[in-house]
Design a protein around this motif. Structure first.
Motif, PDB file in Angstrom:
ATOM      1  N   THR A  50       0.444  -0.928  -0.151  1.00  0.00           N
ATOM      2  CA  THR A  50      -0.682  -0.285  -0.072  1.00  0.00           C
ATOM      3  C   THR A  50       1.046   0.951  -0.227  1.00  0.00           C
ATOM      4  N   GLN A  51       2.254   0.984  -0.287  1.00  0.00           N
ATOM      5  CA  GLN A  51       2.883   2.634   0.020  1.00  0.00           C
ATOM      6  C   GLN A  51       3.493   2.419  -0.906  1.00  0.00           C
ATOM      7  N   ASP A  52       4.250   3.503  -1.435  1.00  0.00           N
ATOM      8  CA  ASP A  52       3.929   4.817  -2.763  1.00  0.00           C
ATOM      9  C   ASP A  52       5.674   4.440  -2.570  1.00  0.00           C
ATOM     10  N   ARG A  55       8.223   6.654  -2.132  1.00  0.00           N
ATOM     11  CA  ARG A  55       8.031   7.982  -0.940  1.00  0.00           C
ATOM     12  C   ARG A  55       8.483   6.946   0.372  1.00  0.00           C
TER      13      ARG A  55
ATOM     14  N   LYS B 307       6.180   9.371  13.859  1.00  0.00           N
ATOM     15  CA  LYS B 307       6.136   9.129  12.413  1.00  0.00           C
ATOM     16  C   LYS B 307       4.467   8.660  12.465  1.00  0.00           C
ATOM     17  N   ASP B 311      -1.240   3.399   6.466  1.00  0.00           N
ATOM     18  CA  ASP B 311      -0.549   2.017   6.063  1.00  0.00           C
ATOM     19  C   ASP B 311       0.291   2.127   4.929  1.00  0.00           C
ATOM     20  N   GLY B 312       1.241   3.227   5.939  1.00  0.00           N
ATOM     21  CA  GLY B 312       2.515   3.135   5.793  1.00  0.00           C
ATOM     22  C   GLY B 312       2.317   4.269   4.115  1.00  0.00           C
ATOM     23  N   ASN B 313       1.846   4.593   4.204  1.00  0.00           N
ATOM     24  CA  ASN B 313       1.711   5.517   2.716  1.00  0.00           C
ATOM     25  C   ASN B 313       1.658   6.765   3.079  1.00  0.00           C
ATOM     26  N   SER B 315       2.402   9.341   0.944  1.00  0.00           N
ATOM     27  CA  SER B 315       1.903  10.474  -0.458  1.00  0.00           C
ATOM     28  C   SER B 315       1.038  11.273  -0.229  1.00  0.00           C
ATOM     29  N   MET B 360      -2.958  17.382   2.528  1.00  0.00           N
ATOM     30  CA  MET B 360      -3.178  16.079   0.777  1.00  0.00           C
ATOM     31  C   MET B 360      -1.692  16.395   0.310  1.00  0.00           C
ATOM     32  N   PRO B 361      -1.758  16.233  -0.848  1.00  0.00           N
ATOM     33  CA  PRO B 361      -0.596  15.939  -1.489  1.00  0.00           C
ATOM     34  C   PRO B 361       0.190  17.383  -1.650  1.00  0.00           C
ATOM     35  N   GLU B 362       1.354  17.772  -1.360  1.00  0.00           N
ATOM     36  CA  GLU B 362       2.009  18.906  -1.356  1.00  0.00           C
ATOM     37  C   GLU B 362       1.560  19.410  -1.027  1.00  0.00           C
ATOM     38  N   PRO B 406       5.632  21.865  -4.589  1.00  0.00           N
ATOM     39  CA  PRO B 406       4.937  21.582  -6.567  1.00  0.00           C
ATOM     40  C   PRO B 406       5.449  19.764  -6.877  1.00  0.00           C
ATOM     41  N   GLU B 408       9.357  16.852  -4.995  1.00  0.00           N
ATOM     42  CA  GLU B 408      10.727  17.140  -4.256  1.00  0.00           C
ATOM     43  C   GLU B 408      11.720  18.107  -4.190  1.00  0.00           C
TER      44      GLU B 408
END
Ligand SMILES: [Zn+2]
Lengths: 297, 446
Positions: A50-52, A55, B307, B311-313, B315, B360-362, B406, B408
């Protein structure tokens, strides 16, 4: 001195063969190691489905695991450039540093796609070595598995015969599975599709699907509303059958487009563990094809 | 293989044969022959299978040679990886930032500045030197035009057993934020405790030894011996070392969604003739006086980072919570106004707690609370009527930041702070910041 060395020898012989410690950067390589090495090794996957994979944090647990690894299996092609160098450095484990026998990079054994002709960050987060998402063409696993079995045998000669044997049977089963999948996937051939991130070129190449457009304006950049509107405009003249995204990605851009273009938005597991069905390598492709075929209906 | 088997059988045979009759011997011989034939067959089968497998392997298309070269990142070709950070801030502060927090006039003080300024632009080089060493250099580009060496160190890469040696100029491994370069900070400025106790960041010339335990839980121990170049040290130009650091870090995961690290550090140095100008005194001397301190300085600290990402995501959403506490004891001799010298001892401390949420992303938002404790000094009789022993004030600050990344490689930031670090001089501050990274894609630390 002589007695000591004899003692050491006796001690070494008395010790049961130590299982190889494998550190897999992505779940697909942990799954492949499982196929080839099974009970002979202890396998740890640094990331979950489930991880990108772009990143990942160089978190303490990864450093601790890398410290004791005999072999690390990664995609390479700079997919892990944002975290792996830190983990390798902090692990202080010479065995798995680049160029060592304990460093295995899968991308080195397949033909890379989308190798950029122009390296400039204005093109987005492009990888100089080519698109690193090699895990979605099952044919790529054949040369990778062969090289990995060889590497396992080199690192653990005691079990070499077992690795060879397991590789031979994986090879047979995998060829049979590819034949089955290709038959199953025949209706997908030539189908036009849209993708959220350029993560599927190997899958498209394998199945003969045509990528018309990507929702990300540049690789790694979130699609803005304005950009999505242009994509929608493009689809008026060049319609697609579905829009694909990986399980780790935000569904929002895909769903926005799917709703307006009246096409299905298809979420693919992308790797082993990306969803409940893709539990191993076979499950990954079974599930990917089921979802793609459902998208055609 | 075959030979060993026969040998084994031959070794066993005489033992059984002692009391055996001719008939038994014959049956045994027959059995042995059968066994031999059996194994011969099996071996032949195995050999042919192996040959087949090898043949198949040879037939498979392998694009290795071309790709192998390509798989090596371009940055690690013979030339060192070069990265350039371009950063700048615009600060809108109501008060002169040079005024130190109340009770910390004798500490180092390096605040953010007002107006437009070229912030922490820096140029970094790194490369493997040979199979045993890796070198890193970071040059800070001063806003006024000068270039200073921020980091220039060598790391060993082949010692093994989890041991790593670093020597040269480096940021000390104490605490959590100390090793983090300015462009990776989550706020425009450092917490007050880092600003006052470490002059933002403790940089040292010396040697660092780290050992990583061979355990599933991350356990790292480190020790440093250094010149004492960075505050609170006094640059030592004699043999021996001027400062010592001990630190320990422990960390791990909780499921796929959470990970953490906690640490403890000790720092010790001697200050000799550390002069501070503009120190307020009991006599109310306009503009303050210049005091000099000589003595021992010991600092202990604890830090944690936690942190979370579903689910470890990380992004699209993630949360990072961190906090640190440092406590410093100094004792020695104080020369009031560079004239009257007597004993002086004080214990000061400070802490911060901050959270950064990627919603949210960014996009991220962060909140930080900072606090210092100036402590109560024990002042020798000669200076009892000169030196302020207690300020009765708790310097504090609350900051809020938003940032937008915008990609990395780029980040824009807006930060507001309510700074109450100075008695009766509250300040509302606003900062705008840009952080851009060019060149080699650096990997990010934890
Ligand atoms: Zn990608």
């Amino acid at each position: 001195m002589k007695r000591l060395s004899l003692l050491l020898l006796a001690w070494a012989l008395a010790l049961p063969a130590q299982a190889l410690n494998i550190f897999a950067c992505e779940p697909e390589w942990a799954a492949l190691a499982q196929e080839l090495a099974g009970d002979k090794t202890s396998i740890y996957s640094a990331t979950v489905g489930t991880q990108d994979p772009h990143r990942v944090e160089a978190r303490p647990s990864l450093i601790a695991k890398a410290r004791r690894a005999d072999l690390r299996i990664c995609t390479g092609a700079e997919l892990e450039v944002g975290w792996l160098p830190v983990v390798l450095r902090e692990s202080a484990n010479p065995a798995i540093q680049p160029g060592q026998l304990g460093a295995f990079e899968a991308a080195a054994y397949v033909t890379m796609m989308d190798v950029p002709t122009r390296l400039d960050r204005s093109e987005g987060d492009v990888h100089p070595g080519g698109n690193p998402h090699i895990q979605l063409d099952p044919r790529n696993y054949l040369p990778i598995a062969q090289a990995l079995a060889q590497r396992l045998a080199q690192l653990d000669p005691v079990n070499a015969a077992s690795y060879q044997q397991r590789h031979a049977s994986f090879h047979q089963n995998w060829l049979a599975a590819i034949a089955r999948w290709e038959k199953q996937a025949a209706p997908l051939k030539g189908q036009p599709i849209a993708v959220q991130h350029k993560g599927f070129p190997y899958l498209e190449n394998w199945l003969g699907m045509k990528e018309i457009v990507a929702l990300e304006p540049k690789p790694g950049m979130e699609p803005s509303a304005a950009h999505l509107a242009t994509v929608l405009g493009k689809l008026q003249t060049q319609p697609v059958r579905m829009v694909l995204r990986a399980a780790y990605q935000s569904p929002r851009p895909s769903e926005w487009l799917a709703e307006r273009a009246h096409i299905p938005s298809v979420e693919l597991p992308f790797t082993v563990g990306g969803d409940g069905v893709a539990k191993d390598l076979y499950g990954l492709f079974d599930d990917t094809l089921t979802r793609l075929l459902a998208g055609l209906k | 293989m075959k030979h060993y088997l026969l040998l084994g059988l031959a070794l066993c045979a005489p033992l059984n044969a002692v009391a055996a009759s001719d008939e038994e011997l014959r049956t045994l011989r027959d059995e042995l022959k059968q066994l031999k034939e059996n194994y011969q067959q099996r071996l032949e089968q195995l050999e042919s299978r192996l040959q087949q497998a090898e043949q198949r392997a040879a037939e498979m298309p392998v694009a290795a040679p071309v790709a192998q070269v390509r798989s090596e990142p371009a940055a690690s070709a013979y030339n060192p990886a070069i990265s350039l950070i371009l950063a700048g801030t615009y600060g809108n502060l109501q008060l002169d930032p040079a005024i130190p927090p109340t009770g910390f006039a004798m500490s180092a003080h390096s605040p953010a500045s007002q107006g437009f300024n070229l912030g922490e632009s820096e140029l970094g080089f790194s490369a493997s030197i040979d199979p045993r060493f890796r070198g890193v250099a970071t040059l800070a580009l001063g806003a006024a035009g000068g270039v200073s060496v921020e980091n220039a160190f060598i790391d060993t890469t082949a010692l093994g057993n989890g041991v790593k040696l670093r020597f040269g100029r480096f940021f000390s491994g104490l605490g959590y934020l100390n090793e983090v370069h300015a462009h990776a900070w989550d706020f425009v400025d450092q917490p007050l405790v880092y600003r006052s106790l470490w002059n933002n960041q403790l940089g040292e010339d010396g040697i660092q030894l780290k050992w990583l335990a061979p355990t599933d839980t991350f356990v790292e121990l480190g020790a440093e011996l250094a010149r004492g170049r960075g505050f609170p040290g006094s640059d030592r130009t004699k043999n021996g070392s001027g400062a010592g650091v001990l630190f320990a870090h422990v960390g791990g995961d909780v499921g796929a969604s959470h990970n953490w690290r906690v640490g403890a550090s000790l720092h010790q140095t001697q200050q000799s003739d550390w002069q501070s100008a503009g120190v307020p005194d009991l006599l109310g001397t306009p503009g303050g006086v210049t005091d000099a301190f000589t003595g021992d300085v010991r600092t202990g600290g604890v830090d944690f980072v936690w942190k979370y990402a579903p689910d470890g995501n990380s992004s699209s959403t993630s949360l990072k919570l961190q906090g640190e506490y440092f406590r410093r004891q100094q004792s020695g001799l104080l020369s009031y106004n560079l004239a009257t010298t007597d004993s002086y001892a004080v214990t000061q401390s400070g802490w911060y707690l901050q959270g950064v949420y990627k919603f949210m992303p960014e996009w991220r938002v962060g909140v930080r609370y900072d606090q210092l404790d100036p402590g109560t000094a024990t002042v020798g009789a000669l200076n009892a009527a000169n030196v302020i022993s207690s300020y009765g004030y708790t310097p504090r600050r609350t900051s809020v930041m938003f940032d937008y990344s915008p990609s990395e490689f780029s980040r824009l930031r807006l930060q507001f702070a309510r700074d109450q670090s100075r008695l009766a001089l509250p300040d509302n501050q606003m900062f705008l910041q840009y952080l851009m990274s060019l060149g080699a894609h650096g990997a990010h630390g934890y």
